[in-house]
Scaffold this motif. Sequence first.
Motif, PDB file in Angstrom:
ATOM      1  N   UNK A 146      99.681   7.220 -18.289  1.00  0.00           N
ATOM      2  CA  UNK A 146      98.620   6.218 -18.213  1.00  0.00           C
ATOM      3  C   UNK A 146      98.782   5.284 -17.007  1.00  0.00           C
ATOM      4  N   UNK A 147     100.007   4.957 -16.623  1.00  0.00           N
ATOM      5  CA  UNK A 147     100.217   4.090 -15.450  1.00  0.00           C
ATOM      6  C   UNK A 147      99.701   4.783 -14.193  1.00  0.00           C
ATOM      7  N   UNK A 148     100.017   6.062 -14.045  1.00  0.00           N
ATOM      8  CA  UNK A 148      99.531   6.811 -12.874  1.00  0.00           C
ATOM      9  C   UNK A 148      98.015   6.960 -12.907  1.00  0.00           C
ATOM     10  N   UNK A 149      97.446   7.151 -14.094  1.00  0.00           N
ATOM     11  CA  UNK A 149      95.984   7.262 -14.211  1.00  0.00           C
ATOM     12  C   UNK A 149      95.338   5.949 -13.775  1.00  0.00           C
ATOM     13  N   UNK A 150      95.849   4.838 -14.269  1.00  0.00           N
ATOM     14  CA  UNK A 150      95.270   3.540 -13.901  1.00  0.00           C
ATOM     15  C   UNK A 150      95.413   3.243 -12.410  1.00  0.00           C
ATOM     16  N   UNK A 151      96.486   3.722 -11.805  1.00  0.00           N
ATOM     17  CA  UNK A 151      96.706   3.506 -10.363  1.00  0.00           C
ATOM     18  C   UNK A 151      96.042   4.580  -9.505  1.00  0.00           C
ATOM     19  N   UNK A 152      95.558   5.646 -10.149  1.00  0.00           N
ATOM     20  CA  UNK A 152      94.982   6.791  -9.450  1.00  0.00           C
ATOM     21  C   UNK A 152      95.994   7.383  -8.457  1.00  0.00           C
ATOM     22  N   UNK A 153      97.231   7.546  -8.938  1.00  0.00           N
ATOM     23  CA  UNK A 153      98.299   8.126  -8.133  1.00  0.00           C
ATOM     24  C   UNK A 153      98.875   9.353  -8.836  1.00  0.00           C
ATOM     25  N   UNK A 154      99.512  10.202  -8.078  1.00  0.00           N
ATOM     26  CA  UNK A 154     100.129  11.398  -8.668  1.00  0.00           C
ATOM     27  C   UNK A 154     101.226  11.024  -9.653  1.00  0.00           C
TER      28      UNK A 154
END
Length: 196
Positions: free
Chosen positions: A112-120
Amino acid sequence: MKRRTLLASGGTALAGSMIAGGAAIRSIRRSPGRSVARAENALDRDRIVETLMEGTDRETAAYEVDGSEEGPTAVIIGGVHGNEINGYRVAADVTGWEIDAGRLIVIPFANVVAVERNTRGGPDGDLNRLFPGGREPESDLARAIWRVVEGADPDLVIDLHRSRGLFNTHHRWVGQAIFPTEGAERSTTRRPSSTT
């Protein structure tokens, strides 16, 4: 028909229909100010069976969709790579499906952290690389996801990612594909090596 017998006769068709059926999701879109947490809240909360990493910035939900008839169990994971929007959109769509047989366990926003940041990757790096074959997962989040997978005793695990090209390979990416794990024996201690 027992779920494993059904899977042997139609598991590939099941996986293909899951991917194709969810490909058109448009309900969860990235936009300024819309967090994944709010998108998760829009999903059917009655289907949440477990909250992973509760009380942390990595908190995310696992959902269960049950059919009325016996059938195979599939685990579907999206959002391992936060910049691969297709994966978590499809997985989120699956949480709202009605199925006739079997059981789906779905983790739409795994990282979820990567999804919210739009990062791999997220705080622990590339989550996909934290499931080494034959060893314990290498982060708290990876262990929490693996615990859900083991607890489901699935016939099929689908880890949804974005790809390039339809059916061919690119010098850096794999096209649309299903990668079976090696061997016919099922084991909860052996994990396939990461391929994406």
